[in-house]
Design a protein around this motif. Structure first.
Motif, PDB file in Angstrom:
ATOM      1  N   GLY A   1       0.818  -1.211   0.000  1.00  0.00           N
ATOM      2  CA  GLY A   1       0.000   0.000   0.000  1.00  0.00           C
ATOM      3  C   GLY A   1       0.850   1.258   0.000  1.00  0.00           C
ATOM      4  N   ILE A   2       1.903   1.251   0.798  1.00  0.00           N
ATOM      5  CA  ILE A   2       2.796   2.413   0.849  1.00  0.00           C
ATOM      6  C   ILE A   2       3.498   2.600  -0.490  1.00  0.00           C
ATOM      7  CG2 ILE A   2       4.928   3.289   1.885  1.00  0.00           C
ATOM      8  CD1 ILE A   2       3.939   2.080   4.543  1.00  0.00           C
TER       9      ILE A   2
ATOM     10  N   GLY B   1      -0.427  14.408  -0.882  1.00  0.00           N
ATOM     11  CA  GLY B   1      -1.160  13.206  -1.277  1.00  0.00           C
ATOM     12  C   GLY B   1      -0.479  11.941  -0.791  1.00  0.00           C
ATOM     13  N   LYS B   2       0.843  11.918  -0.869  1.00  0.00           N
ATOM     14  CA  LYS B   2       1.595  10.772  -0.365  1.00  0.00           C
ATOM     15  C   LYS B   2       1.422  10.634   1.145  1.00  0.00           C
ATOM     16  CE  LYS B   2       5.007  10.684  -3.992  1.00  0.00           C
ATOM     17  NZ  LYS B   2       6.383  10.721  -4.401  1.00  0.00           N
ATOM     18  N   ALA B   3       1.509  11.743   1.850  1.00  0.00           N
ATOM     19  CA  ALA B   3       1.377  11.701   3.311  1.00  0.00           C
ATOM     20  C   ALA B   3      -0.013  11.223   3.722  1.00  0.00           C
ATOM     21  CB  ALA B   3       1.656  13.081   3.903  1.00  0.00           C
ATOM     22  N   VAL B   4      -1.035  11.721   3.053  1.00  0.00           N
ATOM     23  CA  VAL B   4      -2.403  11.303   3.380  1.00  0.00           C
ATOM     24  C   VAL B   4      -2.601   9.829   3.043  1.00  0.00           C
ATOM     25  CG1 VAL B   4      -4.832  11.603   2.754  1.00  0.00           C
ATOM     26  CG2 VAL B   4      -3.408  13.602   3.193  1.00  0.00           C
ATOM     27  N   GLY B   5      -2.145   9.410   1.878  1.00  0.00           N
ATOM     28  CA  GLY B   5      -2.296   8.014   1.469  1.00  0.00           C
ATOM     29  C   GLY B   5      -1.563   7.051   2.378  1.00  0.00           C
ATOM     30  N   ILE B   6      -0.343   7.399   2.747  1.00  0.00           N
ATOM     31  CA  ILE B   6       0.423   6.543   3.649  1.00  0.00           C
ATOM     32  C   ILE B   6      -0.221   6.534   5.025  1.00  0.00           C
ATOM     33  CG2 ILE B   6       2.642   6.332   4.842  1.00  0.00           C
ATOM     34  CD1 ILE B   6       3.957   7.256   2.185  1.00  0.00           C
ATOM     35  N   GLY B   7      -0.721   7.678   5.465  1.00  0.00           N
ATOM     36  CA  GLY B   7      -1.424   7.733   6.747  1.00  0.00           C
ATOM     37  C   GLY B   7      -2.649   6.844   6.763  1.00  0.00           C
ATOM     38  N   VAL B   8      -3.412   6.862   5.677  1.00  0.00           N
ATOM     39  CA  VAL B   8      -4.597   6.000   5.578  1.00  0.00           C
ATOM     40  C   VAL B   8      -4.180   4.532   5.594  1.00  0.00           C
ATOM     41  CG1 VAL B   8      -6.453   5.290   4.017  1.00  0.00           C
ATOM     42  CG2 VAL B   8      -6.064   7.705   4.461  1.00  0.00           C
ATOM     43  N   ALA B   9      -3.115   4.191   4.885  1.00  0.00           N
ATOM     44  CA  ALA B   9      -2.639   2.800   4.865  1.00  0.00           C
ATOM     45  C   ALA B   9      -2.209   2.346   6.259  1.00  0.00           C
ATOM     46  CB  ALA B   9      -1.478   2.652   3.879  1.00  0.00           C
ATOM     47  N   VAL B  10      -1.502   3.204   6.976  1.00  0.00           N
ATOM     48  CA  VAL B  10      -1.051   2.853   8.332  1.00  0.00           C
ATOM     49  C   VAL B  10      -2.244   2.723   9.276  1.00  0.00           C
ATOM     50  CG1 VAL B  10       0.250   3.705  10.325  1.00  0.00           C
ATOM     51  CG2 VAL B  10       1.261   3.801   8.048  1.00  0.00           C
ATOM     52  N   LEU B  11      -3.201   3.644   9.181  1.00  0.00           N
ATOM     53  CA  LEU B  11      -4.390   3.558  10.034  1.00  0.00           C
ATOM     54  C   LEU B  11      -5.214   2.308   9.732  1.00  0.00           C
ATOM     55  CD1 LEU B  11      -5.578   7.273  10.233  1.00  0.00           C
ATOM     56  CD2 LEU B  11      -4.561   5.883  12.047  1.00  0.00           C
ATOM     57  N   ALA B  12      -5.333   1.952   8.463  1.00  0.00           N
ATOM     58  CA  ALA B  12      -6.052   0.725   8.103  1.00  0.00           C
ATOM     59  C   ALA B  12      -5.339  -0.502   8.663  1.00  0.00           C
ATOM     60  CB  ALA B  12      -6.186   0.620   6.589  1.00  0.00           C
TER      61      ALA B  12
END
Length: 96
Positions: A54-55, A67-78
């Protein structure tokens, strides 16, 4: 630029492998409360692999740093949510 991307990928996958090794090291050291079986390691391998993929996906698709920070944050939270669900069933009874 390709060299720095490959270096970042090596750090990512090494960090994920180190996270997977921590429970094994704790069990060898005799830590109380750490008693993982083969199934636990298999599930965590899949979860960490999906997190890494995902990262990598987000870092390749997203062009902006935000966008990268938000996407990686969502992946980590999931990842953290699913791990907690499987461990103790925070919102459902998956861990029970």
């Amino acid at each position: 630029m390709t060299k720095s991307i490959n270096q970042w990928r090596i750090y990512l996958w090494t960090a994920l492998a180190a996270l997977l090794a921590l429970p094994a090291i704790a069990m060898m050291a005799g830590a109380e409360g750490v008693a993982w079986g083969p199934g636990d390691f298999l599930i965590m391998t899949v979860l960490l692999g999906l997190l890494g993929l995902g990262i990598e996906f987000v870092s390749r698709v997203s062009k902006s740093a935000r966008g990268k920070a938000v996407g990686i944050g969502v992946a980590v939270l999931a990842f953290l949510w699913l791990w907690a669900e499987l461990a103790v069933g925070v919102f459902t009874n998956l861990g029970s």
